[in-house]
Structure formats: C-alpha cells, structure tokens
Design an enzyme around this catalytic site. Structure first.
Site, mmCIF file in Angstrom:
data_model
loop_
_atom_site.group_PDB
_atom_site.id
_atom_site.type_symbol
_atom_site.label_atom_id
_atom_site.label_comp_id
_atom_site.label_asym_id
_atom_site.label_seq_id
_atom_site.Cartn_x
_atom_site.Cartn_y
_atom_site.Cartn_z
ATOM 1 N N ARG A 44 -85.145 26.681 33.829
ATOM 2 C CA ARG A 44 -85.008 26.735 32.372
ATOM 3 C C ARG A 44 -83.551 26.803 31.899
ATOM 4 O O ARG A 44 -83.274 26.666 30.728
ATOM 5 C CB ARG A 44 -85.821 27.927 31.821
ATOM 6 N N TYR A 416 -37.281 22.586 35.383
ATOM 7 C CA TYR A 416 -37.983 21.810 36.412
ATOM 8 C C TYR A 416 -37.293 20.469 36.609
ATOM 9 O O TYR A 416 -37.111 19.719 35.650
ATOM 10 C CB TYR A 416 -39.432 21.616 35.933
ATOM 11 N N SER A 434 -29.594 26.774 17.659
ATOM 12 C CA SER A 434 -30.881 26.072 17.582
ATOM 13 C C SER A 434 -30.865 24.794 18.407
ATOM 14 O O SER A 434 -29.826 24.178 18.615
ATOM 15 C CB SER A 434 -31.175 25.706 16.130
#
Ligand code: UD1
Ligand code: MG
Length: 491
Positions: A44, A416, A434
């Site tokens: 079920r 990376y 920034s």
C-alpha cells in the site's frame, strides 16, 4: 510447506523449567534480544522503496526501531525480513550500535508467530526478548523499560483501550487476569465488544519462547501462525501475564500507506513540539514545526514557522530563528538570530551573530561572536573572527578570516583551481572592497584594504591598499554603433 517445523507440544513444554531463573548470575546484566518483525510487503506504500525504509521524522522507519533497541542496551537486534532484504540491509549498513545486528529471512510470511519462529535459532536459551515491529517507529524506551520490568519471569504485553477496537486482536480477561488474545477475524460477537486491544508489542522470557513458539498452530480464520496464541499457552502454564499501556497512541501506531505515514509524522511532531514548549521553547506554531533529530535549547529561544531541525541542534539562550530555516547539526550561541530562509549545516555559530535572510552556512564553518552574514552569502569550511561582517552576495570557501574584517558585497574566494582547494587568509581589520575576486592561495595581512572590483592574486602587505583592476579610461568623441550606422535608436 509453511516452513514451520512442528514439535510435539508436551515434549517442548517439558524442556521449560518449572521454576524460572530469570535474573541470571549476580552482577551479570540480563541478556536482551530485540526481534523486529518486518517481513510485510508494504504494497500500500506504492513505492519501489521498502516499507521499513520509508522516512519518518527524517529517518527510515526501521532505523527508529533499531535506535530504540540500542538505547535499551540490547545484546542483539534481530530483523525478520521478507522482501527487499538487500535494499534494507544496505540502507542500514551505516547503523552503529553496541548490539549485534542480525538478519533473518521469513519465507513465506505465514504469520507473526511464524516470523518469531524464524528468529528462534539466533535467540539464546535464557534472557528476555522484546518483540517490536519495523513499521511501528515511535515506541519509546520508557514504555519498553516498563514492559521489561513488568515481564518478571514470564511475559508482559503492551495493550491499550480504544473506543473503536475494530481490526485489532482483543484481550480477554477473567476477573482482571489476562487469559489470551483473540484476533478480530476469529472473535465472536461478544469478544468483538472488548475494547482492550493488542498492540503486538510484548516482552517474553527466551525459555518460554523456545518452549512454546514451535508449538503454535495455524488453526484459525487466516490459517496463520499467530504470535498472539502464545499468551493463552503461557497462561496455561500458570504464569500471570502483566500488561502495560503506552503513554500515547502514536507510540504504538503503525503505518501502511503514505496517508498514515504523514498522519503519524504530524502526531509525533506535535508531541515533540509540546514537549519542547513545556521546557520553555517558544514555537510560533506547533503544527508547522519539524524535528528530525535532537534539539536542545537554553531559555527564551524563539522558533518561527516552518523551521526544520535535523541531526543534533543546540541553541543557547535567547536565540531567535525566523521562518523557513533548515538547521542541521549545528550549535548556535546566545542572542544569535537566524533570519528567514537560511540554511545552516554542520556549523558552530557563537553568540550575538546575525545570519540571513537567505544565508547558506555549509559544513565546517565557525562564526565567532558577533559575526554578521547577510543575504545571499554562502560560507563553507571557513572561520570568521569576532565581529567580522559579510553582509551581501558573497562566497567564502576555505577562508580564515580574522576579527573585525569587512567583506564587501559580491566578494568571491576563488578557492578551487579545478583540482585542488586553496585557502584564503584575511587577517584582522582588513577591509575587502565590493566585488573582489580573491584568488587563493592568497594572504591579505592585517589592516590592509582592497579596492572595489579588484582581482587579488598576490599577498597584500599589512596596512596597504591593494588595487587589482584595470585603470578607467575615457575615450572622447566615441560613438555608439547604431549612431555610426545613422539609424535611429529603438529606445
Ligand atoms: C497483529 C496482531 C494483533 C494486533 C495487531 C496490532 C497477530 C496474529 N495479530 O495483527 O493482535 O492487534 O497486530 O497492529 O499477531 N509480519 C511478519 N511476518 C508475517 C506476518 C506479519 O513479519 O508473516 C509483520 C508485519 O510486517 C507487520 C507485523 O508483523 O509489521 C504485524 O503484522 P500484521 O499482518 O499487520 O498483523 P495484524 O493482522 O495487524
Ligand atoms: Mg497490522
């Protein structure tokens, strides 16, 4: 054909000692086995995933039962399976326990008594066995402990009284003494009126199991070997069967389909929310609260709606978690606030930190006291020192950031190179302008400043300004392309 090896009743009964020694030698803890019946198909669920692997409160159904068994200091956990054995065993491979995990196949599934018969060869002749179910995930250690205590030198079972007992085995008694269990399908009209029902969970002496389980028969409406027939057989030996009631219905509720799965999940979550609220945690709406592990908290913490807690989460005092956050395996210190839509995974956040909205804190991150990490900021495997801030649109990965550093909007640590991960070190008091790209490995020394839009690929000395961008040029009399073609602009 039914896989049950029949033994002569009297012969088996004779092997059972007349006086039971259930305490074992002094100082030696009682041997406890837990047999988990899980051979049902689970059709079920309409799923390719085995029923007992369906998740509830963040973990597979079966795992909850195994964890409970482990907490009871069981010597062995025996899972009786029938279907998808490889899938289930593979999923439980990472399960850690001091108990030995044993797998027993039941083929075909000829009833609950037959399932226990299949487990019998791995149960020692002495000690006790608890019978649990792979699809009844929330039975508590407290209830089972009580059941163990009540079992004395024989058998105890977990029963409950229901207004509508239909479908359950009924407990029949005489002057209060348990005589046996009759299954719904075998019950007469009078027995069907009994409202005390069998939860299926019981605790029994191994000596009794070894003596009686092989003697069960399938002379009943379903032609199955009923574990429930064990009760009358034990009573016939003159043993008094004691009963224990669960604290809450959800403890003994099983699941057969996704509707029941969700309903049981919500019942359990409501109970967890209530427990935590009674301990002083403020939960904005207990119906929109999800605990998928353990949560500990100090005083005056606030949890807004739709917060998910996974694994081990610890909140200090006065911690405020806004709506729609996911907190996994983390510690959050006093007076810190996690604003809406943030995700924290395997991190340590100290006191007075301010995170989000939309902050993503990934594993191995440590934010010291007073750190601010704002919207659309991702931090991975990094340390941010006291009072440092990265308030907007930033990625900090493999970074060691000192105290009182300001990271400008749009800053990225380029950690990376396609093969290796490299560290970016930013010392105390640095101001990163920034939209900087910090190409790791790179070290920006204390007090340095970097100009907006810089690509910083070389170490920056202390207290200097580094500008790593092309100079602005002005080309006079320059014309836009469409002007040169003498066409009017569309705009
Ligand atoms: C059983 C009890 C009933 C009790 C009810 C509580 C028996 C005979 N009846 O009935 O008194 O009120 O549970 O829910 O025990 N299973 C196996 N192998 C089998 C059959 C079942 O492992 O051959 C497992 C199932 O996977 C399931 C559990 O045992 O987890 C109970 O089986 P189920 O068929 O649901 O028993 P009920 O008819 O509900
Ligand atoms: Mg059932």
């Amino acid at each position: 054909m039914d896989g049950i090896e029949r033994k002569g009743g009297s012969e088996a009964s004779d092997r059972y000692p007349s006086r039971l020694e259930c305490r074992g030698p002094r100082n030696k803890p009682m041997d406890l086995s837990i047999v988990i019946l899980a051979a049902g198909k689970g059709t079920r669920m309409r799923s390719g995933i085995a029923k007992v692997l369906q998740p509830i409160a963040g973990r597979p159904l079966l795992q909850h039962v195994l964890e409970t068994g482990s907490q009871l200091q069981a010597n062995r956990l025996v899972v009786v399976y029938g279907h998808a054995g490889e899938q289930v065993q593979a999923a439980m491979r990472g399960f850690q326990s001091q108990a030995t995990l044993l797998w027993v196949k039941q083929e075909p599934q000829s009833g609950t008594g037959h399932a226990v018969l299949c487990a019998l060869p791995v149960l020692p002749p002495t000690g006790k066995t608890l019978i649990l179910y792979g699809d009844v995930p929330f039975i508590t250690t407290q209830t089972l402990q009580l059941l163990l205590e009540k079992s004395g030198c024989g058998l105890s079972m977990l029963t409950m009284t229901l207004q509508n007992p239909s479908g359950y085995g009924r407990i029949y008694r005489d002057h209060g003494r348990v005589l046996g269990i009759v299954e719904e399908k075998d019950a007469d009209a009078h027995q069907k009126l009994i409202t005390e029902v069998n939860t299926g969970i019981l605790c029994v002496d191994n000596a009794l199991l070894h003596a009686e389980i092989p003697c069960l028969n399938n002379d009943n409406a379903q032609k199955e070997y009923y574990l429930t027939d064990l009760i009358a057989r034990v009573v016939a030996r003159g043993i008094v069967v004691d009963t224990v009631a669960p604290q809450a219905l959800w403890e003994v509720e099983g699941v057969n389909d996704k509707v029941q799965l969700a309903a049981l999940e919500r019942d359990w979550q409501k109970a967890q929310a209530k427990r935590l609220m009674l301990q002083g945690l403020t939960i904005a709406d207990p119906l929109r609260f999800d605990l998928r592990g353990q949560l500990t908290h100090g005083s005056d913490c606030y949890v807004d709606i739709n917060v998910i807690f996974e694994g081990q989460v610890t909140l200090g005092n006065h911690v405020h978690i806004e709506a729609n956050c996911v907190l996994k395996d983390c510690v959050i210190g006093d007076h810190s606030r996690v604003r809406a839509m943030s995700s924290i995974d395997s991190a340590r956040i100290e006191d007075h930190c301010l995170l989000g909205p939309f902050a993503r804190i990934r594993p191995d991150t440590h934010l010291e006291s007073g750190v601010h990490v704002g919207n659309f900021v991702e931090v991975k495997k990094s340390i941010l020192g006291r009072g440092s801030k990265a308030n907007h649109l930033t990625y900090l990965g493999d970074a060691i950031v000192g105290e009182a550093v300001n990271i400008g909007a749009g800053t990225i640590t380029c950690n990376y190179d396609g093969f290796n991960k490299h560290t970016t070190q930013i010392d105390a008091g640095v101001f990163i302008g920034s939209n900087n790209s910090l190409v790791a490995p790179v070290h920006i020394h204390a007090g340095a400043t970097t100009g907006a839009g810089s690509v910083i690929s070389k170490d920056v000395p202390e207290n200097t300004l580094a500008v790593g961008r092309s100079r602005q040029q002005h080309i006079e009399q320059w014309q836009r392309p469409q002007d040169r073609q003498n066409k009017p602009s569309d705009h």
